[in-house]
Structure formats: structure tokens, C-alpha cells
Design a protein around this motif. Structure first.
Motif, PDB file in Angstrom:
ATOM      1  N   THR A  78       0.945  -1.473  -0.027  1.00 54.90           N
ATOM      2  CA  THR A  78      -0.161   0.104   0.086  1.00 54.90           C
ATOM      3  C   THR A  78       0.981   1.287   0.479  1.00 54.90           C
ATOM      4  OG1 THR A  78      -1.763   1.047   0.954  1.00 54.90           O
ATOM      5  CG2 THR A  78      -0.551   0.352   2.506  1.00 54.90           C
ATOM      6  N   ILE A  79       0.655   2.122  -0.557  1.00 57.10           N
ATOM      7  CA  ILE A  79       1.308   3.714  -0.960  1.00 57.10           C
ATOM      8  C   ILE A  79       0.280   4.250  -0.522  1.00 57.10           C
ATOM      9  CG2 ILE A  79       2.977   2.420  -2.718  1.00 57.10           C
ATOM     10  CD1 ILE A  79       0.914   4.803  -4.551  1.00 57.10           C
ATOM     11  N   GLY A  80       0.882   5.948  -0.530  1.00 58.30           N
ATOM     12  CA  GLY A  80       0.335   6.808  -0.146  1.00 58.30           C
ATOM     13  C   GLY A  80       1.238   8.029   0.325  1.00 58.30           C
ATOM     14  N   THR A  81       0.800   8.942   0.884  1.00 54.02           N
ATOM     15  CA  THR A  81       1.689  10.502   1.717  1.00 54.02           C
ATOM     16  C   THR A  81       1.779   9.697   3.063  1.00 54.02           C
ATOM     17  OG1 THR A  81      -0.077  11.724   0.683  1.00 54.02           O
ATOM     18  CG2 THR A  81       0.923  12.590   1.878  1.00 54.02           C
ATOM     19  N   ILE A  82       2.804   9.989   3.103  1.00 52.22           N
ATOM     20  CA  ILE A  82       3.894   9.634   4.224  1.00 52.22           C
ATOM     21  C   ILE A  82       4.369   8.356   4.831  1.00 52.22           C
ATOM     22  CG2 ILE A  82       4.119  10.227   6.955  1.00 52.22           C
ATOM     23  CD1 ILE A  82       1.896  12.616   5.926  1.00 52.22           C
ATOM     24  N   ALA A  83       3.730   7.212   4.645  1.00 53.89           N
ATOM     25  CA  ALA A  83       3.435   5.471   4.850  1.00 53.89           C
ATOM     26  C   ALA A  83       3.146   4.929   3.450  1.00 53.89           C
ATOM     27  CB  ALA A  83       2.472   5.450   5.545  1.00 53.89           C
ATOM     28  N   ASN A  84       4.211   3.919   3.451  1.00 50.24           N
ATOM     29  CA  ASN A  84       4.334   2.933   1.995  1.00 50.24           C
ATOM     30  C   ASN A  84       4.505   1.848   3.047  1.00 50.24           C
ATOM     31  OD1 ASN A  84       3.788   5.232   0.107  1.00 50.24           O
ATOM     32  ND2 ASN A  84       5.864   5.405   0.519  1.00 50.24           N
ATOM     33  N   LEU A  85       3.560   0.877   2.651  1.00 55.05           N
ATOM     34  CA  LEU A  85       3.772   0.029   3.771  1.00 55.05           C
ATOM     35  C   LEU A  85       3.770  -1.594   2.346  1.00 55.05           C
ATOM     36  CD1 LEU A  85       1.088   0.779   6.126  1.00 55.05           C
ATOM     37  CD2 LEU A  85       3.580   0.596   6.528  1.00 55.05           C
ATOM     38  N   SER A 127      10.727   6.165   2.806  1.00 55.57           N
ATOM     39  CA  SER A 127      11.918   6.903   2.740  1.00 55.57           C
ATOM     40  C   SER A 127      12.050   8.594   2.697  1.00 55.57           C
ATOM     41  CB  SER A 127      13.110   6.382   1.469  1.00 55.57           C
ATOM     42  OG  SER A 127      12.736   7.223   0.256  1.00 55.57           O
ATOM     43  N   GLU A 128      12.928   9.207   2.796  1.00 54.11           N
ATOM     44  CA  GLU A 128      12.742  10.107   2.599  1.00 54.11           C
ATOM     45  C   GLU A 128      12.176  11.066   0.697  1.00 54.11           C
ATOM     46  OE1 GLU A 128      12.099  14.431   3.794  1.00 54.11           O
ATOM     47  OE2 GLU A 128      12.525  12.768   4.824  1.00 54.11           O
ATOM     48  N   GLU A 129      13.165  10.192   0.040  1.00 50.23           N
ATOM     49  CA  GLU A 129      12.471  10.203  -0.871  1.00 50.23           C
ATOM     50  C   GLU A 129      11.021  10.253  -2.222  1.00 50.23           C
ATOM     51  OE1 GLU A 129      15.451   9.065  -3.958  1.00 50.23           O
ATOM     52  OE2 GLU A 129      15.627   7.279  -2.841  1.00 50.23           O
ATOM     53  N   MET A 130      10.590   9.175  -0.766  1.00 52.22           N
ATOM     54  CA  MET A 130       9.582   7.768  -1.176  1.00 52.22           C
ATOM     55  C   MET A 130       7.751   8.473   0.123  1.00 52.22           C
ATOM     56  SD  MET A 130      11.216   4.541  -2.482  1.00 52.22           S
ATOM     57  CE  MET A 130       9.352   3.834  -2.377  1.00 52.22           C
ATOM     58  N   LYS A 131       8.218  10.371   0.308  1.00 49.89           N
ATOM     59  CA  LYS A 131       7.073  10.400   1.103  1.00 49.89           C
ATOM     60  C   LYS A 131       6.094  10.530   0.833  1.00 49.89           C
ATOM     61  CE  LYS A 131       9.419  12.838   4.800  1.00 49.89           C
ATOM     62  NZ  LYS A 131       9.285  13.539   5.740  1.00 49.89           N
ATOM     63  N   ILE A 132       5.745  11.033  -1.276  1.00 51.29           N
ATOM     64  CA  ILE A 132       4.053  11.130  -1.176  1.00 51.29           C
ATOM     65  C   ILE A 132       4.998  10.039  -2.330  1.00 51.29           C
ATOM     66  CG2 ILE A 132       2.774  12.465  -2.552  1.00 51.29           C
ATOM     67  CD1 ILE A 132       3.680  14.516  -0.754  1.00 51.29           C
ATOM     68  N   CYS A 133       3.730   8.811  -2.894  1.00 49.69           N
ATOM     69  CA  CYS A 133       3.840   8.035  -3.437  1.00 49.69           C
ATOM     70  C   CYS A 133       2.178   7.826  -4.216  1.00 49.69           C
ATOM     71  CB  CYS A 133       4.746   6.216  -3.573  1.00 49.69           C
ATOM     72  SG  CYS A 133       5.625   6.579  -3.144  1.00 49.69           S
ATOM     73  N   ASN A 134       2.381   7.938  -5.763  1.00 46.90           N
ATOM     74  CA  ASN A 134       0.868   7.860  -7.013  1.00 46.90           C
ATOM     75  C   ASN A 134       0.697   6.722  -7.164  1.00 46.90           C
ATOM     76  OD1 ASN A 134       0.927  10.674  -5.852  1.00 46.90           O
ATOM     77  ND2 ASN A 134       2.610  11.163  -7.629  1.00 46.90           N
ATOM     78  N   ASN A 135       1.670   5.898  -7.753  1.00 45.51           N
ATOM     79  CA  ASN A 135       0.834   5.251  -8.502  1.00 45.51           C
ATOM     80  C   ASN A 135       1.474   4.292  -8.343  1.00 45.51           C
ATOM     81  OD1 ASN A 135      -1.301   6.209 -10.150  1.00 45.51           O
ATOM     82  ND2 ASN A 135       0.841   7.613 -10.710  1.00 45.51           N
ATOM     83  N   LEU A 136       0.660   2.186  -8.425  1.00 44.58           N
ATOM     84  CA  LEU A 136       1.987   0.882  -7.978  1.00 44.58           C
ATOM     85  C   LEU A 136       1.428  -0.146  -9.077  1.00 44.58           C
ATOM     86  CD1 LEU A 136       2.957  -0.839  -5.701  1.00 44.58           C
ATOM     87  CD2 LEU A 136       1.147  -0.878  -4.735  1.00 44.58           C
ATOM     88  N   PHE A 137       2.458  -0.782  -9.297  1.00 39.38           N
ATOM     89  CA  PHE A 137       1.965  -1.957  -9.994  1.00 39.38           C
ATOM     90  C   PHE A 137       3.571  -3.077  -9.309  1.00 39.38           C
ATOM     91  CE2 PHE A 137       3.038  -4.816 -13.426  1.00 39.38           C
ATOM     92  CZ  PHE A 137       1.803  -5.048 -14.104  1.00 39.38           C
ATOM     93  N   LEU A 138       2.872  -4.433  -9.050  1.00 43.83           N
ATOM     94  CA  LEU A 138       3.434  -5.192  -8.750  1.00 43.83           C
ATOM     95  C   LEU A 138       3.123  -6.608 -10.701  1.00 43.83           C
ATOM     96  CD1 LEU A 138       2.393  -4.222  -6.139  1.00 43.83           C
ATOM     97  CD2 LEU A 138       1.438  -6.452  -5.344  1.00 43.83           C
ATOM     98  N   LEU A 139       4.215  -7.109  -9.722  1.00 48.66           N
ATOM     99  CA  LEU A 139       4.817  -8.289 -11.372  1.00 48.66           C
ATOM    100  C   LEU A 139       4.380  -9.007 -11.347  1.00 48.66           C
ATOM    101  CD1 LEU A 139       5.689  -7.466 -14.357  1.00 48.66           C
ATOM    102  CD2 LEU A 139       7.879  -7.272 -13.840  1.00 48.66           C
TER     103      LEU A 139
END
Length: 118
Positions: free
Chosen positions: A31-38, A52-64
Motif C-alpha cells: 500500500t502506498i500514499g502520503t507519509i506511509a508506504n507499507l 524513505s525521504e524521497e518516497m514520502k508521496i507516492c501515487n501509482n503502484l504496479f506489482l509484477l
């Protein structure tokens, strides 16, 4: 019938805006989002934060696969994991356009769409 009852599972982070949750299998999900990626490897019973610091806001996700996943961050950032979310590599040089969606056929071929500013 599936989905008739739901259980609340506490997550290991302060409240955050989770934008996407995807499972590749009954046990592995991210799961991804703002402040937390788990990520979880036990069907959501426990979650591990990989923000991480550069991954604080994530928008899209694809699991291969259960090991390989891609996600996009701000200003065209593209990240990849090859070990189920434990570590992530930044594949981009901060492309100026935000990535709207992403999809991969395999680790060598993928498609990314973005919106260009007017």
C-alpha cells in the motif's frame, strides 16, 4: 460469501492518506500514499514501513510478481523493488511530469503515462 465481514488491522505508522493497495497473492501486498508506504507478506496481518525521504508521496503502484514492483512518486520519480519491498531503487532523474499510470509486461518492458503541463 466473501467480503461479508471485515476486520480492522492496526498499521505501524501515524495516520496517512493511503492512495492504493494491491495484492499480488493472498499473502503479498503493498500500500502506498502520503507519509506511509507499507508491504505485507502475511496477508495483511502485519505491515512493514518502507518509506524513505524521497518516497514520502507516492501515487501509482504496479506489482509484477511477489518480488518485483514499481511505484511512482512526485515529479516523475519511478522506483523499483526486486526483493518484495525491502529495498527500492530510484530509476528516474526526476522527470518534470507527474506519472499518471504505469504498467509492466516484464522487467524490461513497461508503459508509463504522464500529463504534460500546458
Amino acid at each position: 460469501m466473501e467480503g461479508e465481514t471485515w476486520d480492522s488491522i492496526p498499521l505501524p505508522y501515524k495516520p496517512a492518506d493511503l492512495r492504493s493497495i494491491k495484492f499480488y497473492s493472498p499473502t503479498f501486498g503493498i500500500t502506498i500514499g502520503t507519509i506511509a508506504n507499507l508491504f505485507t507478506r502475511d496477508g495483511g496481518q502485519t505491515w512493514t514501513d518502507f518509506t524513505s525521504e524521497e518516497m514520502k508521496i507516492c501515487n501509482n503502484l504496479f506489482l509484477l510478481s511477489e518480488n518485483v514492483a514499481y511505484l511512482s512518486g512526485l515529479k516523475g520519480q519511478l522506483f523499483k523493488t526486486g526483493n518484495g519491498g525491502s529495498t527500492w531503487q530510484n530509476l528516474s532523474d526526476h522527470y518534470p511530469n507527474n506519472i499518471q499510470s504505469l504498467m509492466f509486461i516484464n522487467e524490461q518492458v513497461g508503459f508509463i503515462s504522464s500529463i504534460m503541463p500546458c
